[in-house]
Structures are given as structure tokens and as C-alpha cells.
Design a protein around this motif. Structure first.
Motif, PDB file in Angstrom:
ATOM      1  N   LEU A 107       0.822  -1.211   0.000  1.00 44.84           N
ATOM      2  CA  LEU A 107       0.000   0.000   0.000  1.00 44.84           C
ATOM      3  C   LEU A 107       0.856   1.261   0.000  1.00 44.84           C
ATOM      4  N   PHE A 108       1.909   1.247   0.785  1.00 42.30           N
ATOM      5  CA  PHE A 108       2.779   2.416   0.871  1.00 42.30           C
ATOM      6  C   PHE A 108       3.408   2.733  -0.484  1.00 42.30           C
ATOM      7  N   LYS A 109       3.983   1.742  -1.147  1.00 42.74           N
ATOM      8  CA  LYS A 109       4.675   1.982  -2.411  1.00 42.74           C
ATOM      9  C   LYS A 109       3.715   2.438  -3.500  1.00 42.74           C
ATOM     10  N   GLN A 110       2.542   1.845  -3.549  1.00 38.18           N
ATOM     11  CA  GLN A 110       1.604   2.216  -4.610  1.00 38.18           C
ATOM     12  C   GLN A 110       0.977   3.585  -4.360  1.00 38.18           C
ATOM     13  N   ALA A 111       0.626   3.878  -3.117  1.00 41.30           N
ATOM     14  CA  ALA A 111       0.052   5.193  -2.813  1.00 41.30           C
ATOM     15  C   ALA A 111       1.075   6.296  -3.063  1.00 41.30           C
ATOM     16  N   GLU A 112       2.325   6.049  -2.699  1.00 41.24           N
ATOM     17  CA  GLU A 112       3.366   7.038  -2.952  1.00 41.24           C
ATOM     18  C   GLU A 112       3.523   7.283  -4.446  1.00 41.24           C
ATOM     19  N   LEU A 113       3.470   6.227  -5.243  1.00 40.10           N
ATOM     20  CA  LEU A 113       3.591   6.380  -6.691  1.00 40.10           C
ATOM     21  C   LEU A 113       2.434   7.203  -7.252  1.00 40.10           C
ATOM     22  N   LEU A 114       1.207   6.899  -6.839  1.00 39.17           N
ATOM     23  CA  LEU A 114       0.062   7.648  -7.340  1.00 39.17           C
ATOM     24  C   LEU A 114       0.084   9.095  -6.855  1.00 39.17           C
ATOM     25  N   ASP A 115       0.582   9.324  -5.649  1.00 44.17           N
ATOM     26  CA  ASP A 115       0.716  10.703  -5.151  1.00 44.17           C
ATOM     27  C   ASP A 115       1.660  11.505  -6.034  1.00 44.17           C
ATOM     28  N   ARG A 116       2.779  10.900  -6.419  1.00 46.28           N
ATOM     29  CA  ARG A 116       3.811  11.609  -7.180  1.00 46.28           C
ATOM     30  C   ARG A 116       3.471  11.736  -8.658  1.00 46.28           C
ATOM     31  N   HIS A 117       2.574  10.889  -9.148  1.00 43.83           N
ATOM     32  CA  HIS A 117       2.290  10.878 -10.584  1.00 43.83           C
ATOM     33  C   HIS A 117       0.780  10.938 -10.828  1.00 43.83           C
ATOM     34  N   PRO A 118       0.216  12.131 -10.805  1.00 44.26           N
ATOM     35  CA  PRO A 118      -1.235  12.263 -11.001  1.00 44.26           C
ATOM     36  C   PRO A 118      -1.701  11.815 -12.377  1.00 44.26           C
ATOM     37  N   GLU A 119      -0.775  11.678 -13.330  1.00 44.14           N
ATOM     38  CA  GLU A 119      -1.149  11.199 -14.664  1.00 44.14           C
ATOM     39  C   GLU A 119      -1.353   9.689 -14.695  1.00 44.14           C
ATOM     40  N   MET A 178      -3.844  -0.684  -7.521  1.00 39.45           N
ATOM     41  CA  MET A 178      -4.378   0.430  -6.752  1.00 39.45           C
ATOM     42  C   MET A 178      -4.782   1.524  -7.742  1.00 39.45           C
ATOM     43  N   PHE A 179      -5.911   2.161  -7.463  1.00 41.18           N
ATOM     44  CA  PHE A 179      -6.427   3.194  -8.371  1.00 41.18           C
ATOM     45  C   PHE A 179      -7.204   4.221  -7.570  1.00 41.18           C
ATOM     46  N   ARG A 180      -7.580   5.308  -8.219  1.00 44.28           N
ATOM     47  CA  ARG A 180      -8.293   6.395  -7.549  1.00 44.28           C
ATOM     48  C   ARG A 180      -9.794   6.097  -7.479  1.00 44.28           C
ATOM     49  N   ARG A 181     -10.357   6.286  -6.309  1.00 46.64           N
ATOM     50  CA  ARG A 181     -11.787   6.015  -6.130  1.00 46.64           C
ATOM     51  C   ARG A 181     -12.633   6.882  -7.047  1.00 46.64           C
ATOM     52  N   MET A 208     -10.532  -2.046 -15.215  1.00 47.41           N
ATOM     53  CA  MET A 208      -9.142  -1.827 -15.599  1.00 47.41           C
ATOM     54  C   MET A 208      -9.048  -1.140 -16.961  1.00 47.41           C
ATOM     55  N   CYS A 209      -9.921  -1.514 -17.891  1.00 47.40           N
ATOM     56  CA  CYS A 209      -9.906  -0.893 -19.221  1.00 47.40           C
ATOM     57  C   CYS A 209     -10.296   0.589 -19.144  1.00 47.40           C
ATOM     58  N   CYS A 210     -11.348   0.901 -18.401  1.00 46.97           N
ATOM     59  CA  CYS A 210     -11.777   2.294 -18.288  1.00 46.97           C
ATOM     60  C   CYS A 210     -10.701   3.154 -17.629  1.00 46.97           C
ATOM     61  N   LEU A 211     -10.066   2.613 -16.609  1.00 52.53           N
ATOM     62  CA  LEU A 211      -9.001   3.355 -15.932  1.00 52.53           C
ATOM     63  C   LEU A 211      -7.791   3.525 -16.842  1.00 52.53           C
ATOM     64  N   ALA A 212      -7.434   2.472 -17.589  1.00 51.22           N
ATOM     65  CA  ALA A 212      -6.280   2.543 -18.486  1.00 51.22           C
ATOM     66  C   ALA A 212      -6.535   3.468 -19.662  1.00 51.22           C
ATOM     67  N   ALA A 213      -7.806   3.703 -19.986  1.00 50.37           N
ATOM     68  CA  ALA A 213      -8.129   4.673 -21.036  1.00 50.37           C
ATOM     69  C   ALA A 213      -8.006   6.107 -20.520  1.00 50.37           C
ATOM     70  N   LYS A 214      -8.270   6.294 -19.245  1.00 50.26           N
ATOM     71  CA  LYS A 214      -8.258   7.630 -18.657  1.00 50.26           C
ATOM     72  C   LYS A 214      -6.853   8.106 -18.317  1.00 50.26           C
TER      73      LYS A 214
END
Length: 336
Positions: A107-119, A178-181, A208-214
Motif C-alpha cells: 500500500l505504501f509503495k503504490q500510494a506514494e507512486l500515485l501521489d507523485r504521478h497524477p497522470e 491500486m487506483f483512484r476512487r 481496468m480498461c476504463c481506468l487505463a483509457a483515462k
């Protein structure tokens, strides 16, 4: 951590998993994170001791575990998205009730990655298959090091053809992701036909497809999950009739996803052809005449060309020429 709004919500769905649910929950509770996270368990009307075990965890960890008992058996897809709407975290992660996480820093590694990379819309990892009979662990994607789809980052839209066309093992295992709610909620509302239809065979492919498109998809090669396999599940059923139905519905879902997201069919044609060949193979080996008729009707409706070999086999079997060879092949290749 008490009374703090969670940064991550971990969804744990369970149904008749009294032998594994404790291990699954322990693996999530073992996460080492500098932020609060919650576990939202939803039991889909189990008739074994699973609900009691889940309530015990909720009672013992009231600041971290929330337990929901469905009023009736909802099925996997409805249960998942009803539970997702109960989550409070900025990010969502999943752990099935018969799996276990193996990295306490997941959880720590994935949340940190998403925090640093909003794209980035999805952060996922490697995983292992755990044989439920022997306890043997094998890499979930043994060719991950050379798989171009599993590079560290793929921009938005870059994985859609792979996600829609890949056969066998999933490209993104949802229990490593992990993905954004807010992204999941947006997809659910925008594409109701992909998330709310009664016939849907699974909950993860369309998400997963909808998120990967966004947004982009980030991959961390280290394994964080033991995926327990070897039982009678929808996607790996001992009953080939169930396997046929699941595969056909999944193919139908892939085509609907492609329509919704604007992905040309030729981008994942090889995957479609592989699924059709697999389905015809099951129908011939098992003599599933009604299912084969359904498959033919599906191909005609979806304008999928039936391969010449399958057309010749159907013609020959219709004339009674294939019954004995197919029965012999089945006894040799598919022992019960």
C-alpha cells in the motif's frame, strides 16, 4: 489511526471462505503504512462460518475494519460495486477472500507512486499463483521481464488493445492494483452497460480498461500477491459448461468495452479469434449442441467470421461423421 479519514480503502469480498478469509485479512492488516487505511469486507450471504470470522475481525479492529453482510446473494459484480461505493479512501485496493498479500509495503509503495504521478490511473505489481492443493508458488507472469506490456509506465490508452485481446493470465491482476476512487466512480456512472448489466461475468476487466483509457498504467515488478488457484471458480471451472459460458460472456464484454471506449476491433482481433476457436473446441469435444448454436448466433450477430475449420466440423458432425472420433478424443484428452 482511530477516527482518521483513510487514505486507502481495501475491498475484501468473500463467500464461503472460512478456511482462507482470516489469512487474507491478516495479510492486509500487516501492511506498514504511514497513513490510515480501512478494510471494507463484504460477505455475500455465506452459509459457513465466514460471516462470524469477519465480524470478529471488525470487533477486534473497529478503527480499521468495517464489515458488511449483503441482504441477499448479489453475485460478484453487484457486490463489488456496492462495496466500492461504501469506501472512503482516496485510493482503492483489492484483496480477495481466498488470496493473500505478501509485501507489507504494498500500500505504501503504490500510494506514494500515485501521489507523485497524477497522470497515472493504475499502479499494479507482479504476483504469484498459489496452488491450493500443493501449496506450490509459481510466477503469475513468468515472461514479465520481457513482456512489453509490463514496462514501468504505459501512457493513457496504450494498454487497451492488450487488455482486450490478451488470453489466459490477466495483464493486470486486480488484487495487485491500486487506483483512484473518483476515477472508478466516474467510469461506473459514465458506462452503466459495462458495470450494471445483469449478465456481466466479472467485475475487473471493464474497470481496468476504463481506468487505463483515462490515465497511465504503472507496473512494479516485485510480487505482492499470492493468488490462490486450483478450486472451481467461474474463470477456471472444472465444469467445462461453466467455462464455456464464462468465456463467451467475457468475449461479449470485451466487444462492449471496445465500443464504449472507441477501440477498433482489429486492434485485438487475434484475441477474439483465439476465444472463438477455444469456444468451438469446447463445444465439439463436449457435444454442447445448444451452446454451439448460441456461439454461432453470437458470431453472426457480432459479425465475427466463423473459421473454415469450424464450419467444416459442424457440417461433418451434423452428418453424424464426428461422433465416434470426438468421443475418443475426449476420453484421451479430458479424463474426468
Amino acid at each position: 489511526m482511530e477516527n482518521a479519514m483513510p487514505k486507502v480503502s481495501v475491498i475484501v469480498l468473500t463467500y464461503n471462505q472460512e478456511d482462507t478469509i482470516g489469512e487474507a485479512l491478516d495479510s492486509v492488516l500487516a501492511q506498514e503504512a504511514p497513513f490510515p487505511y480501512e478494510i471494507v469486507i463484504s460477505d455475500d450471504c455465506s452459509y459457513d462460518s465466514t460471516p462470524r470470522i469477519c465480524r470478529d475481525y471488525a470487533d477486534f479492529y473497529p478503527d480499521r475494519v468495517r464489515f458488511r453482510q449483503t441482504p441477499r446473494n448479489l453475485g460478484l459484480v453487484r457486490n463489488y460495486y456496492d462495496t466500492l461505493r461504501l469506501c472512503r479512501g482516496e485510493y482503492i485496493a483489492d484483496c480477495a477472500g481466498d488470496d493473500r498479500w505478501t509485501d507489507p509495503l504494498k500500500l505504501f509503495k503504490q500510494a506514494e507512486l500515485l501521489d507523485r504521478h497524477p497522470e497515472t490511473a493504475i499502479a499494479h505489481t507482479g504476483w504469484h499463483r498459489l496452488d491450493s492443493q500443493t501449496g506450490k508458488r509459481t510466477p503469475g507472469n513468468p515472461d514479465a521481464a520481457t513482456d512489453p506490456a509490463l514496462r514501468p509506465f504505459v501512457p493513457a490508452g496504450g494498454l487497451l488493445a492488450e487488455l482486450l485481446g490478451r488470453q489466459g493470465k490477466p495483464l493486470i491482476h486486480s488484487c495487485t492494483a491500486m487506483f483512484r476512487r473518483k476515477d472508478a466512480a466516474e467510469a461506473y456512472e459514465r458506462y452503466p452497460e459495462l458495470f450494471q448489466a445483469d449478465w456481466l461475468p466479472c467485475e475487473d476487466l471493464q474497470l481496468m480498461c476504463c481506468l487505463a483509457a483515462k490515465g497511465g498504467v504503472a507496473y512494479l515488478p516485485e510480487s505482492t500477491l499470492d493468488y490462490r488457484a486450483g478450486g472451481d471458480t467461474a474463470s477456471g471451472a472444472a465444469d467445462l459448461a461453466k467455462c464455456f459460458d464464462f468465456t463467451l460472456d467475457t468475449l461479449r464484454l470485451r466487444l462492449r468495452i471496445a465500443e464504449a471506449l472507441g477501440v477498433p476491433r482489429e486492434k485485438f482481433q487475434s484475441g477474439t479469434d483465439g476465444s472463438v476457436a477455444f469456444l468451438f473446441g469446447i463445444s465439439f469435444v463436449e457435444n454442447y449442441h445448444a451452446r454451439r448454436d448460441r456461439l454461432v448466433a453470437f458470431c453472426l450477430t457480432e459479425e465475427i467470421k466463423i473459421p473454415l475449420k469450424e464450419r467444416l466440423l459442424m457440417k461433418a458432425q451434423g452428418a453424424g461423421l464426428l461422433r465416434a472420433p470426438i468421443a475418443a478424443w475426449r476420453r484421451r484428452k479430458l479424463p474426468r
